[in-house]
Design a protein around this motif. Structure first.
Motif, PDB file in Angstrom:
ATOM      1  N   GLU A  80      49.374  46.178  38.481  1.00 45.04           N
ATOM      2  CA  GLU A  80      48.402  45.265  39.077  1.00 45.04           C
ATOM      3  C   GLU A  80      49.124  44.360  40.063  1.00 45.04           C
ATOM      4  OE1 GLU A  80      45.139  41.858  37.727  1.00 45.04           O
ATOM      5  OE2 GLU A  80      46.153  43.101  36.221  1.00 45.04           O
ATOM      6  N   ASP A  81      48.545  44.202  41.232  1.00 44.72           N
ATOM      7  CA  ASP A  81      49.224  43.441  42.276  1.00 44.72           C
ATOM      8  C   ASP A  81      49.137  41.943  42.024  1.00 44.72           C
ATOM      9  OD1 ASP A  81      50.634  43.358  44.791  1.00 44.72           O
ATOM     10  OD2 ASP A  81      48.805  42.479  45.633  1.00 44.72           O
ATOM     11  N   ARG A  82      50.282  41.269  42.220  1.00 48.19           N
ATOM     12  CA  ARG A  82      50.342  39.812  42.201  1.00 48.19           C
ATOM     13  C   ARG A  82      51.636  39.375  42.871  1.00 48.19           C
ATOM     14  NH1 ARG A  82      52.447  37.848  36.431  1.00 48.19           N
ATOM     15  NH2 ARG A  82      52.720  39.824  35.333  1.00 48.19           N
ATOM     16  N   ASN A 119      72.135  49.270  46.946  1.00 47.83           N
ATOM     17  CA  ASN A 119      71.826  49.087  48.355  1.00 47.83           C
ATOM     18  C   ASN A 119      70.569  49.900  48.672  1.00 47.83           C
ATOM     19  OD1 ASN A 119      72.246  48.273  51.105  1.00 47.83           O
ATOM     20  ND2 ASN A 119      72.970  50.347  51.520  1.00 47.83           N
ATOM     21  N   ILE A 120      69.505  49.224  49.084  1.00 47.13           N
ATOM     22  CA  ILE A 120      68.232  49.893  49.337  1.00 47.13           C
ATOM     23  C   ILE A 120      68.297  50.658  50.663  1.00 47.13           C
ATOM     24  CG2 ILE A 120      65.768  49.547  49.778  1.00 47.13           C
ATOM     25  CD1 ILE A 120      65.877  47.178  47.855  1.00 47.13           C
ATOM     26  N   ALA A 121      68.023  51.953  50.590  1.00 47.71           N
ATOM     27  CA  ALA A 121      68.048  52.799  51.782  1.00 47.71           C
ATOM     28  C   ALA A 121      66.656  52.975  52.380  1.00 47.71           C
ATOM     29  CB  ALA A 121      68.623  54.176  51.441  1.00 47.71           C
ATOM     30  N   GLU A 122      65.641  52.903  51.534  1.00 46.50           N
ATOM     31  CA  GLU A 122      64.269  53.115  52.007  1.00 46.50           C
ATOM     32  C   GLU A 122      63.314  52.423  51.046  1.00 46.50           C
ATOM     33  OE1 GLU A 122      61.278  56.900  52.980  1.00 46.50           O
ATOM     34  OE2 GLU A 122      63.388  57.244  52.503  1.00 46.50           O
ATOM     35  N   SER A 123      62.291  51.775  51.597  1.00 43.97           N
ATOM     36  CA  SER A 123      61.310  51.087  50.760  1.00 43.97           C
ATOM     37  C   SER A 123      59.922  51.231  51.370  1.00 43.97           C
ATOM     38  CB  SER A 123      61.661  49.598  50.639  1.00 43.97           C
ATOM     39  OG  SER A 123      60.708  48.922  49.842  1.00 43.97           O
ATOM     40  N   ASN A 124      58.961  51.642  50.526  1.00 41.35           N
ATOM     41  CA  ASN A 124      57.565  51.782  50.953  1.00 41.35           C
ATOM     42  C   ASN A 124      56.676  51.165  49.890  1.00 41.35           C
ATOM     43  OD1 ASN A 124      59.080  54.584  51.550  1.00 41.35           O
ATOM     44  ND2 ASN A 124      57.852  54.040  53.314  1.00 41.35           N
ATOM     45  N   GLN A 125      55.604  50.543  50.326  1.00 41.78           N
ATOM     46  CA  GLN A 125      54.662  49.989  49.361  1.00 41.78           C
ATOM     47  C   GLN A 125      53.252  50.041  49.916  1.00 41.78           C
ATOM     48  OE1 GLN A 125      56.854  46.158  49.645  1.00 41.78           O
ATOM     49  NE2 GLN A 125      54.810  45.222  49.672  1.00 41.78           N
ATOM     50  N   PHE A 126      52.275  50.059  48.989  1.00 46.00           N
ATOM     51  CA  PHE A 126      50.872  50.114  49.380  1.00 46.00           C
ATOM     52  C   PHE A 126      50.047  49.351  48.353  1.00 46.00           C
ATOM     53  CE2 PHE A 126      46.702  52.196  48.792  1.00 46.00           C
ATOM     54  CZ  PHE A 126      46.138  51.899  50.027  1.00 46.00           C
ATOM     55  N   TRP A 127      49.181  48.491  48.854  1.00 45.59           N
ATOM     56  CA  TRP A 127      48.268  47.742  47.989  1.00 45.59           C
ATOM     57  C   TRP A 127      46.880  48.365  48.100  1.00 45.59           C
ATOM     58  CZ3 TRP A 127      45.326  42.898  49.795  1.00 45.59           C
ATOM     59  CH2 TRP A 127      44.477  42.451  48.775  1.00 45.59           C
ATOM     60  N   LEU A 153      49.391  47.828  43.063  1.00 47.91           N
ATOM     61  CA  LEU A 153      50.487  48.002  44.007  1.00 47.91           C
ATOM     62  C   LEU A 153      51.228  49.295  43.676  1.00 47.91           C
ATOM     63  CD1 LEU A 153      52.350  46.754  46.273  1.00 47.91           C
ATOM     64  CD2 LEU A 153      53.774  45.929  44.380  1.00 47.91           C
ATOM     65  N   PHE A 154      51.505  50.083  44.694  1.00 49.58           N
ATOM     66  CA  PHE A 154      52.292  51.303  44.554  1.00 49.58           C
ATOM     67  C   PHE A 154      53.538  51.137  45.415  1.00 49.58           C
ATOM     68  CE2 PHE A 154      47.963  52.359  43.658  1.00 49.58           C
ATOM     69  CZ  PHE A 154      48.020  53.269  42.617  1.00 49.58           C
ATOM     70  N   MET A 155      54.688  51.506  44.837  1.00 45.01           N
ATOM     71  CA  MET A 155      55.939  51.249  45.545  1.00 45.01           C
ATOM     72  C   MET A 155      56.942  52.364  45.293  1.00 45.01           C
ATOM     73  SD  MET A 155      58.083  47.686  45.498  1.00 45.01           S
ATOM     74  CE  MET A 155      59.343  47.331  46.719  1.00 45.01           C
ATOM     75  N   THR A 192      45.726  60.466  45.899  1.00 49.19           N
ATOM     76  CA  THR A 192      47.179  60.296  45.902  1.00 49.19           C
ATOM     77  C   THR A 192      47.583  59.265  46.945  1.00 49.19           C
ATOM     78  OG1 THR A 192      47.511  62.078  47.504  1.00 49.19           O
ATOM     79  CG2 THR A 192      47.658  62.670  45.165  1.00 49.19           C
ATOM     80  N   ILE A 193      48.685  58.614  46.668  1.00 49.21           N
ATOM     81  CA  ILE A 193      49.370  57.784  47.646  1.00 49.21           C
ATOM     82  C   ILE A 193      50.569  58.610  48.111  1.00 49.21           C
ATOM     83  CG2 ILE A 193      50.511  55.580  48.098  1.00 49.21           C
ATOM     84  CD1 ILE A 193      47.561  55.350  47.160  1.00 49.21           C
ATOM     85  N   VAL A 194      50.673  58.876  49.405  1.00 51.48           N
ATOM     86  CA  VAL A 194      51.767  59.697  49.923  1.00 51.48           C
ATOM     87  C   VAL A 194      52.563  58.870  50.914  1.00 51.48           C
ATOM     88  CG1 VAL A 194      52.416  61.816  51.099  1.00 51.48           C
ATOM     89  CG2 VAL A 194      50.382  61.778  49.640  1.00 51.48           C
ATOM     90  N   PHE A 195      53.804  58.556  50.550  1.00 50.70           N
ATOM     91  CA  PHE A 195      54.688  57.791  51.427  1.00 50.70           C
ATOM     92  C   PHE A 195      55.467  58.742  52.321  1.00 50.70           C
ATOM     93  CE2 PHE A 195      54.487  54.814  47.704  1.00 50.70           C
ATOM     94  CZ  PHE A 195      53.797  53.806  48.352  1.00 50.70           C
ATOM     95  N   SER A 196      55.372  58.549  53.633  1.00 49.41           N
ATOM     96  CA  SER A 196      56.062  59.431  54.565  1.00 49.41           C
ATOM     97  C   SER A 196      57.525  59.051  54.715  1.00 49.41           C
ATOM     98  CB  SER A 196      55.373  59.376  55.937  1.00 49.41           C
ATOM     99  OG  SER A 196      55.362  58.060  56.425  1.00 49.41           O
TER     100      SER A 196
END
Length: 283
Positions: A12-14, A31-39, A46-48, A279-283
């Motif tokens: 749940e988003d907050r 070390n974060i190489a890639e980050s995607n998120q969607f509300w 929240l999907f991450m 589905t949530i599809v992160f490119s």
């Protein structure tokens, strides 16, 4: 050498979620190489997806322990994958082998990072291909009388090989509700139609009879509802009145191969997240 991981999460988003997760990863030396998120505003979820590297001494268990206070605090559904491990797949095929051959080629050239643990078919047509590739081949003829027995053998094969994903590369048998439920989220199908149009058998011929101007293919997760599973990837191509039904089929073969390969790649790279029937599809 550093270790590579991919974390996917939903909750749940907050406020504070991203900061909490990234703070714990930084504490591990990640070390974060890639980050995607969607509300998703409708469900307020929240999907991450985060791909990151960590020092060699940091194990998957270490990362999970570090993240546990955060996952508990936000009631997260998480999945942490060791990206250095090559996923294992089982390919299922009937007589039309174009989608399977495309998958094997993309694995051979390194575009798909996967190991084919087995090829399963209800026909013997692809046995020579499997032998050439050095892949175990299982010819299991399916009838109404032995379907349940053959599906149990398939479950055992998944268990014995440690397969992460099963791919129906134009496997022309409908999986039972029992098998579809047990392997939900782990079976990808290619349907030779732009769903939700023209479900079931001979969709190109259905499209031809309707005089459509676009045909396509759809890759989706398998569910007990035939051709109704969450869609991962789709593509279309223009057709004309001058083309025959066989032309539709020939055009569709190329689309099917591309769409299935992309869907498999996105799944194996943890870029696909289930969100109810979508589905949530992160490119």
């Amino acid at each position: 050498m550093p270790s590579n991981f991919t974390l996917t999460l939903s909750c749940e988003d907050r406020p504070g979620i991203v900061a909490a997760v990234t703070t714990e990863l930084a504490a591990c030396g990640a070390n974060i190489a890639e980050s995607n998120q969607f509300w998703d505003r409708q469900s307020n979820r929240l999907f991450m997806r985060i791909a990151f590297t960590a020092p060699e001494k940091i194990s998957r268990d270490d990362v999970e322990r570090s993240l546990k206070p955060v996952t508990d605090r936000f009631d997260m559904k998480t999945k942490l994958v060791d990206s250095d491990r090559k996923p294992k797949i089982i390919i299922m095929v009937s007589k039309f082998d174009h989608a399977m051959l495309h998958l094997l080629y993309q694995i051979r050239v390194g575009w798909l990072n996967a190991e084919v643990a087995a090829i399963v078919s209800n026909h013997e047509d692809s046995a020579a291909t499997a032998k050439l590739e050095g892949i175990p081949y299982y010819h299991w003829k399916v009838t109404k009388e032995n379907k349940a027995e053959q599906e149990e053998r398939l479950i055992e094969l998944v268990r014995d090989t440690g397969a992460d994903l099963m791919i129906l590369a134009r496997y022309m048998q409908v999986l039972s509700d029992n098998l579809s439920t047990r392997l939900f989220g782990k079976v990808i199908n290619i349907h030779h139609s732009f769903l939700p149009s023209f479900k079931g058998a001979k969709p190109y011929h259905q499209a031809f009879d309707r005089g459509v101007k676009l045909i396509g293919a759809t890759s989706h997760y398998v569910t007990p509802d035939l051709d109704e599973g969450p869609i991962i990837e789709q593509e279309t191509e223009r057709v004309t009145h001058a083309m025959t039904a066989d032309d539709f089929v020939a055009t569709g073969r190329d689309i099917e191969s591309r769409v299935l390969a992309r869907a498999v790649k996105m799944h194996l790279e943890c870029r696909v997240m289930l969100n109810g029937h979508k589905t949530i599809v992160f490119s």
